[in-house]
Every structure is written in structure tokens, then in C-alpha cells.
Design a protein around this motif. Structure first.
Motif, PDB file in Angstrom:
ATOM      1  N   MET A 171       0.827  -1.205   0.000  1.00 56.84           N
ATOM      2  CA  MET A 171       0.000   0.000   0.000  1.00 56.84           C
ATOM      3  C   MET A 171       0.866   1.263   0.000  1.00 56.84           C
ATOM      4  SD  MET A 171      -3.079  -1.109  -0.203  1.00 56.84           S
ATOM      5  CE  MET A 171      -2.378  -2.476  -1.168  1.00 56.84           C
ATOM      6  N   THR A 172       1.929   1.229   0.797  1.00 54.85           N
ATOM      7  CA  THR A 172       2.833   2.381   0.845  1.00 54.85           C
ATOM      8  C   THR A 172       3.518   2.589  -0.498  1.00 54.85           C
ATOM      9  OG1 THR A 172       3.239   1.958   3.198  1.00 54.85           O
ATOM     10  CG2 THR A 172       4.798   3.398   2.053  1.00 54.85           C
ATOM     11  N   THR A 173       3.899   1.503  -1.125  1.00 52.65           N
ATOM     12  CA  THR A 173       4.545   1.597  -2.438  1.00 52.65           C
ATOM     13  C   THR A 173       3.600   2.179  -3.478  1.00 52.65           C
ATOM     14  OG1 THR A 173       5.921  -0.334  -1.917  1.00 52.65           O
ATOM     15  CG2 THR A 173       5.739   0.294  -4.229  1.00 52.65           C
ATOM     16  N   LEU A 174       2.343   1.708  -3.481  1.00 56.47           N
ATOM     17  CA  LEU A 174       1.366   2.253  -4.420  1.00 56.47           C
ATOM     18  C   LEU A 174       1.129   3.743  -4.163  1.00 56.47           C
ATOM     19  CD1 LEU A 174      -1.302  -0.613  -4.566  1.00 56.47           C
ATOM     20  CD2 LEU A 174       0.285   0.058  -6.362  1.00 56.47           C
ATOM     21  N   PHE A 175       1.020   4.121  -2.882  1.00 62.61           N
ATOM     22  CA  PHE A 175       0.831   5.525  -2.531  1.00 62.61           C
ATOM     23  C   PHE A 175       2.022   6.366  -2.990  1.00 62.61           C
ATOM     24  CE2 PHE A 175       1.803   8.855   0.632  1.00 62.61           C
ATOM     25  CZ  PHE A 175       0.716   9.688   0.424  1.00 62.61           C
ATOM     26  N   PHE A 176       3.214   5.871  -2.724  1.00 60.51           N
ATOM     27  CA  PHE A 176       4.420   6.596  -3.118  1.00 60.51           C
ATOM     28  C   PHE A 176       4.506   6.716  -4.638  1.00 60.51           C
ATOM     29  CE2 PHE A 176       8.987   6.362  -4.290  1.00 60.51           C
ATOM     30  CZ  PHE A 176       9.389   7.595  -3.788  1.00 60.51           C
ATOM     31  N   SER A 177       4.131   5.660  -5.347  1.00 57.93           N
ATOM     32  CA  SER A 177       4.199   5.686  -6.818  1.00 57.93           C
ATOM     33  C   SER A 177       3.250   6.730  -7.394  1.00 57.93           C
ATOM     34  CB  SER A 177       3.881   4.302  -7.387  1.00 57.93           C
ATOM     35  OG  SER A 177       2.533   3.940  -7.135  1.00 57.93           O
ATOM     36  N   GLN A 178       2.067   6.903  -6.766  1.00 60.54           N
ATOM     37  CA  GLN A 178       1.135   7.924  -7.258  1.00 60.54           C
ATOM     38  C   GLN A 178       1.711   9.329  -7.080  1.00 60.54           C
ATOM     39  OE1 GLN A 178      -1.641   6.748  -8.940  1.00 60.54           O
ATOM     40  NE2 GLN A 178      -0.511   4.884  -8.462  1.00 60.54           N
ATOM     41  N   LEU A 179       2.396   9.555  -5.956  1.00 65.22           N
ATOM     42  CA  LEU A 179       3.026  10.852  -5.734  1.00 65.22           C
ATOM     43  C   LEU A 179       4.132  11.106  -6.759  1.00 65.22           C
ATOM     44  CD1 LEU A 179       3.316  10.992  -1.820  1.00 65.22           C
ATOM     45  CD2 LEU A 179       1.576  12.039  -3.296  1.00 65.22           C
ATOM     46  N   ALA A 200      -8.419  -0.182 -13.217  1.00 62.39           N
ATOM     47  CA  ALA A 200      -7.405  -0.470 -14.231  1.00 62.39           C
ATOM     48  C   ALA A 200      -6.109   0.280 -13.938  1.00 62.39           C
ATOM     49  CB  ALA A 200      -7.938  -0.099 -15.618  1.00 62.39           C
ATOM     50  N   HIS A 201      -6.237   1.531 -13.510  1.00 60.60           N
ATOM     51  CA  HIS A 201      -5.061   2.342 -13.191  1.00 60.60           C
ATOM     52  C   HIS A 201      -4.259   1.729 -12.046  1.00 60.60           C
ATOM     53  CE1 HIS A 201      -2.593   5.830 -12.250  1.00 60.60           C
ATOM     54  NE2 HIS A 201      -3.030   5.763 -11.014  1.00 60.60           N
ATOM     55  N   LEU A 202      -4.939   1.352 -10.968  1.00 59.30           N
ATOM     56  CA  LEU A 202      -4.246   0.751  -9.830  1.00 59.30           C
ATOM     57  C   LEU A 202      -3.641  -0.598 -10.202  1.00 59.30           C
ATOM     58  CD1 LEU A 202      -6.698   1.586  -6.894  1.00 59.30           C
ATOM     59  CD2 LEU A 202      -4.451   2.593  -7.339  1.00 59.30           C
ATOM     60  N   ALA A 203      -4.373  -1.369 -11.003  1.00 57.22           N
ATOM     61  CA  ALA A 203      -3.846  -2.668 -11.420  1.00 57.22           C
ATOM     62  C   ALA A 203      -2.587  -2.506 -12.263  1.00 57.22           C
ATOM     63  CB  ALA A 203      -4.912  -3.446 -12.197  1.00 57.22           C
ATOM     64  N   GLU A 204      -2.585  -1.547 -13.184  1.00 55.23           N
ATOM     65  CA  GLU A 204      -1.411  -1.320 -14.022  1.00 55.23           C
ATOM     66  C   GLU A 204      -0.224  -0.830 -13.188  1.00 55.23           C
ATOM     67  OE1 GLU A 204      -2.921   1.363 -16.901  1.00 55.23           O
ATOM     68  OE2 GLU A 204      -3.620  -0.219 -18.242  1.00 55.23           O
ATOM     69  N   THR A 205      -0.504   0.070 -12.233  1.00 51.34           N
ATOM     70  CA  THR A 205       0.558   0.533 -11.344  1.00 51.34           C
ATOM     71  C   THR A 205       1.161  -0.636 -10.588  1.00 51.34           C
ATOM     72  OG1 THR A 205      -0.550   2.667 -11.056  1.00 51.34           O
ATOM     73  CG2 THR A 205       1.089   2.068  -9.425  1.00 51.34           C
ATOM     74  N   PHE A 206       0.290  -1.468 -10.033  1.00 54.81           N
ATOM     75  CA  PHE A 206       0.742  -2.619  -9.263  1.00 54.81           C
ATOM     76  C   PHE A 206       1.567  -3.570 -10.122  1.00 54.81           C
ATOM     77  CE2 PHE A 206       0.363  -6.619  -6.994  1.00 54.81           C
ATOM     78  CZ  PHE A 206       0.484  -6.230  -5.671  1.00 54.81           C
TER      79      PHE A 206
END
Length: 539
Positions: free
Chosen positions: A11-19, A302-308
């Protein structure tokens, strides 16, 4: 305890990636593609895990963060593929369906065979990993899955011509499905026959491929039409039914995926065509608010899945099962060269053949053909197939070599080709206009429906002097926002600036046809049976 810490890490990685993506888009940097940024973030996290001093924690976290092909295919890939079908620009897509199918089906098959020949030939000459012929065919199938999300993000930002955009995106939508079915067929073929292939078995494999592909398409379209009919006859558009309406619309695509997979067909192909069918028919039978909510929800998933997927792929460089010796690296380099050569051999002839049936003003130029070749990046799909091959092939070690080789090809294509596509498009003069609003918020390269998915040009032709009336449910869902007329123009009793639904449909058909060489008179029979009797059989 460690499992929860691992979830917190994700979760932290996904949050950091969005920033990080926010900063990248804000400063409008063009050095690194967004998919490349996510790969680097994943590599950084994987490196930290790998080099941590707590050996017990490292072992536990590494096991939990190891690339899981089942997680990819069951959880991450379905929303990505469904959103691709749901947001694609259907007028241009079906207007260019012939060349898109040629690129997605025939080019994928040609690429599979040529990559297999190339890497097998390399194994006989150079000191690289010695894969068998059937194993090379499997590698050719998995590495033929293109993933141009980075390229599409650049296309949306710089505003390339719609024809080029839809060809690249349309190819990728179908290509993933075809490559997956081809890969599964090759796996079964290898397990059943090994290297003793004969003409009878070749015919059997071809029949299985066609059965899986056609069967999956039929299931996908059936579920999509069923959903359109359901929302047509059941009054779920009422305010107190919105939660039920949205829940059913969210569940149906995954029901399509599960049903096809349970019947040993392709869930990916099925959910893709469910998305296309629901966008064409079901969406118009939803309430305005629910349609807007579902559209945004599909895009966010889709956006979160692609990021992940890209972060996960970067982490797998350290936590995966790949073999990183000289033979495996050499196999990866040979595979990269074979991919580039085979794509050129497949793309250019297919486009030249397609031009024979296109009007002069709509022919695919040589510069556009080059950009199509340039856009053949590899990504999450290819890597997931390579990771799954470790458990599915006879030789597990070969699957681990394939994972390493695929990682090399993914990184090389994302950074080399994804990072240079903007300069190539500008140098070739393929920019139609500067796109406003930056890159698509729907994903790393996934165009949202207001860019790639929908035409905004109707408002330029007939801009309403007054806001159009709010759509009541007389069988049609409303448009979502100004400039998004493709979402539905309403029933005959709903006019925009005095223009009837039929007139708007004709205007839209003319505008879509101008970009793909399809004349308005050629859209019959009777405009696809009056849009399948006004969005699936009017009661």
C-alpha cells in the motif's frame, strides 16, 4: 504479522508511486516513461528487501512479494482488459477492424514463429541457453504480447493523429488476448507431444486455438447483451436502486471471465468482448449517475492494477525465480533482437496489404508504420506468462530462463522505445494538435474515455446554447460530460440544440468515418439494425 507488514509495504509503495507520477506529470519530464518510473520504484523496493539485514524477515517478505501469476491473471489483468474494451473508441475501432485484426492476430502469429526460429537458430550458433524447438515456440508466444501503455500515455499527451492512436491501442487490446490463447495452446501442445509434432497434432492445435478464441468471444458478447437486456427491462435506474444497479454492472464482467475460464476457454478474451458489448449497449440503459460512477470505477481499478503490475514486475527482478547467468542473459539478448526483427517483418507487410483496400487519404503512411513497429513494447502480460511458464512447462529451469529473458526485453523496450517515441512522433510530423490536460488519468498509457475512448468533436459542430436536459430513463443513459457525446445522445425526445438523436448519430458516424475511410452509406445494414433495436430489443 509479517503478512500485514507486507500488505502495508504494498500500500505504501502504491501511494508513493502515485506521488511520483504526480510530480513527473507536473514537471512534464520526458526523459523517463511512466512505466519505467514504476519499474525503477519496484526495483528499489525489491533491492531493499533483498539486502535487508533481517534474514528471516527477508525470506518471509520475499516469498510474499514474489511475482504470482495467479494474482496477475485472476485479480490484476481482468480490470485492465475490461477497461480497454469499455473505453475504446468504437467507431474508429470497428472502422479499422480489418487492419487491427491483421496486426493483432496474424502479426502475433508471425511474430511467434519468427521469434521461435530466431532464438532456436541462436541456440545452435552461440553459447546461450539451449532451448528445444517446442520451448522456443512457447517463448515466441509469450513474448509476442505487446503492452504499449507507455506509448499510449505519450500519444495522449502530445496529441497524435487518431488513426495512429487507435491502431496502436486496438492492436494491444486484441494482441494480449491472442497471445494468451496462443501461449496456452503451445503449453498444452508441448505437454502432450513434446518435440514429436506432426501434421495431425498441428491441425489439432489449430482447432483448439480457434475453439478457445471463438468460444470466448461468444461468451463475452452473450454476457454483454444479457446485461443490456437486463438493465433495459428491470427498473434499477430508480434512486433507491443505484447500489444494486452498480453492483450488478460491476459483477457481470467478472462473471464473464470466470465462466469462460471454468469452461477452459480464455477469460481474458471473454471479458474484453464483454467490455466492448457493454460499452456499446449496456451503458445506454444505465442511469446517468451510475454510468458515470461505473466508468470512473473501471478506470480507477485499471489504473491501480497497471501501477501494481509494473511495480510488482520491478520487484520481481530481485524476488523472482529468474536465472541470471551468462547463458540466460545471452538468450534474452537473442530474444530481444528476434522480437525487433519479427515485428518489422510482420507489421510492414500487413499495413501495406491493408492499404490496398483503403482510400488514398486514409492509407497508413510509412512513418505511421514505423511508429507502429516502434510501439511494440513488452510489459506485464509477457512477464506474467513467462513467470507462469516456470510451473506449466516440462522443464522448470527453462521457465526460469524465460523469466530472466523476458525481464531483459521488457526493460529494454520500455526504456529505449517508450522513452523515445515522443521524439519520433514529433520528428515525423505525426502530431495533430497539442493535447490539453496532460496524460490520461486512467492509467499509465491507458487513455480515458474522454481521450481515446470517445469523440469530443460533436460539441464543436453543434454546441448547445443551453445545457442539455438531464436524462430520464426512457431506455438510454445520458452523456457524462460536455464534449462526451459518444456516451449516448438520448432518445428521440431528447434533443441537443434542436438536433434529433438520428441526426446526431449520422453526424457522429460521418465524423468517425472521416478518419478511417468508412463512408456513411456503408454503415448499413440499417445502421447495425438501428443499434441493435435501440440497445438490445426495445420492449
Amino acid at each position: 504479522e509479517i503478512e500485514f507488514l507486507t500488505i502495508a509495504l504494498f500500500m505504501t509503495t502504491l501511494f508513493f508511486s502515485q506521488l511520483v507520477l504526480y510530480v513527473s506529470r507536473s514537471i512534464k519530464q520526458n526523459v523517463l516513461p511512466e512505466a519505467g518510473i514504476l519499474l525503477l520504484i519496484g526495483m528499489m523496493i525489491g533491492g531493499i528487501i533483498k539486502n535487508s539485514e533481517r534474514a528471516d524477515v527477508v525470506a518471509a517478505v520475499a516469498q510474499l512479494t514474489e511475482f504470482d501469476a495467479n494474482l496477475f491473471f485472476v485479480v490484476l489483468l481482468p480490470p485492465i482488459i475490461f477497461d480497454s474494451g469499455y473505453t475504446i473508441r468504437h467507431g474508429l475501432f470497428f472502422g479499422n477492424f480489418g487492419v487491427i485484426c491483421g496486426l493483432a492476430v496474424f502479426a502475433t502469429f508471425i511474430s511467434t514463429m519468427l521469434v521461435a526460429v530466431g532464438v532456436y537458430w541462436s541456440t545452435q550458433i552461440f553459447s546461450i541457453y539451449q532451448a528445444k524447438w517446442m520451448e522456443c515456440l512457447i517463448f515466441g508466444a509469450l513474448i509476442s504480447a505487446t503492452d504499449p501503455v507507455t506509448v499510449i500515455a505519450v500519444f495522449n499527451r502530445i496529441g497524435v493523429k487518431p488513426l495512429l492512436l487507435i491502431l496502436v491501442f486496438g492492436e494491444s487490446v486484441l494482441n494480449d488476448a491472442v497471445a494468451l490463447v496462443l501461449f496456452r495452446t503451445m503449453i498444452v501442445f508441448e505437454l502432450d507431444n513434446g518435440t514429436d509434432a506432426n501434421l495431425r497434432n498441428d491441425a489439432s492445435a489449430a482447432a483448439d486455438f480457434c475453439k478457445i478464441l471463438v468460444g470466448s468471444i461468444v461468451i463475452g458478447i452473450f454476457i454483454g447483451l444479457f446485461s443490456a437486456f437486463l438493465f433495459k427491462v428491470v427498473n434499477l435506474y430508480e434512486t433507491d436502486m443505484r447500489a444494486i444497479e452498480c453492483s450488478i454492472a460491476m459483477l457481470l464482467p467478472f462473471m464473464s471471465y470466470s465462466l469462460a475460464a471454468g469452461l477452459e476457454l480464455s477469460g481474458i478474451v471473454s471479458i474484453l468482448f464483454t467490455g466492448i458489448t457493454m460499452a456499446s449497449y449496456t451503458r445506454h440503459n444505465l442511469s446517468e449517475e451510475s454510468a458515470q460512477f461505473l466508468h470512473e470505477t473501471y478506470s480507477i481499478l485499471a489504473h491501480l492494477a497497471e501501477t501494481f503490475v509494473f511495480v510488482y514486475l520491478g520487484m520481481a527482478c530481485f524476488t523472482g525465480d529468474g536465472i541470471w547467468d551468462g547463458e540466460a542473459i545471452g538468450f534474452g539478448i537473442a530474444g530481444l533482437i528476434a522480437c525487433l526483427v519479427s515485428r518489422a517483418i510482420a507489421v510492414f507487410p500487413i499495413c501495406l496489404l491493408a492499404n490496398l483496400a483503403r482510400r488514398p487519404e486514409n492509407k497508413i503512411t510509412k512513418r505511421e508504420m514505423y511508429v507502429l513497429w516502434h510501439s511494440g513494447l513488452r510489459g506485464g502480460m509477457a512477464f506474467a506468462l513467462a513467470a507462469s511458464s516456470t510451473n506449466e512447462m516440462d522443464n522448470e529451469y527453462t521457465g526460469r530462463v524465460f523469466e530472466s529473458a523476458t525481464t531483459i526485453i521488457v526493460f529494454a523496450t520500455v526504456f529505449l522505445f517508450g522513452g523515445t517515441v515522443q521524439g519520433v512522433c514529433k520528428g515525423f510530423g505525426l502530431i495533430e494538435k497539442e493535447a490539453s490536460g496532460g496524460s490520461s488519468p486512467a492509467g499509465h498509457g491507458r487513455a480515458n474515455s474522454y481521450d481515446l475512448g470517445r469523440s469530443n468533436s460533436l460539441d464543436d459542430v453543434h454546441a448547445p446554447s443551453e445545457p442539455s436536459p438531464s436524462r430520464t430513463h426512457s431506455g438510454i443513459g445520458g452523456s457524462f460530460s460536455p464534449g462526451s457525446a459518444y456516451f449516448g445522445t438520448g432518445q428521440a425526445d431528447t434533443n441537443i440544440a434542436g438536433v434529433s438523436e438520428i441526426e446526431l448519430s449520422e453526424l457522429q458516424a460521418d465524423q468517425l468515418g472521416s478518419a478511417n475511410g468508412v463512408s456513411p452509406s456503408s454503415r448499413s445494414p440499417r445502421d447495425a439494425w438501428s443499434r441493435f433495436d435501440r440497445h438490445v430489443l426495445t420492449p
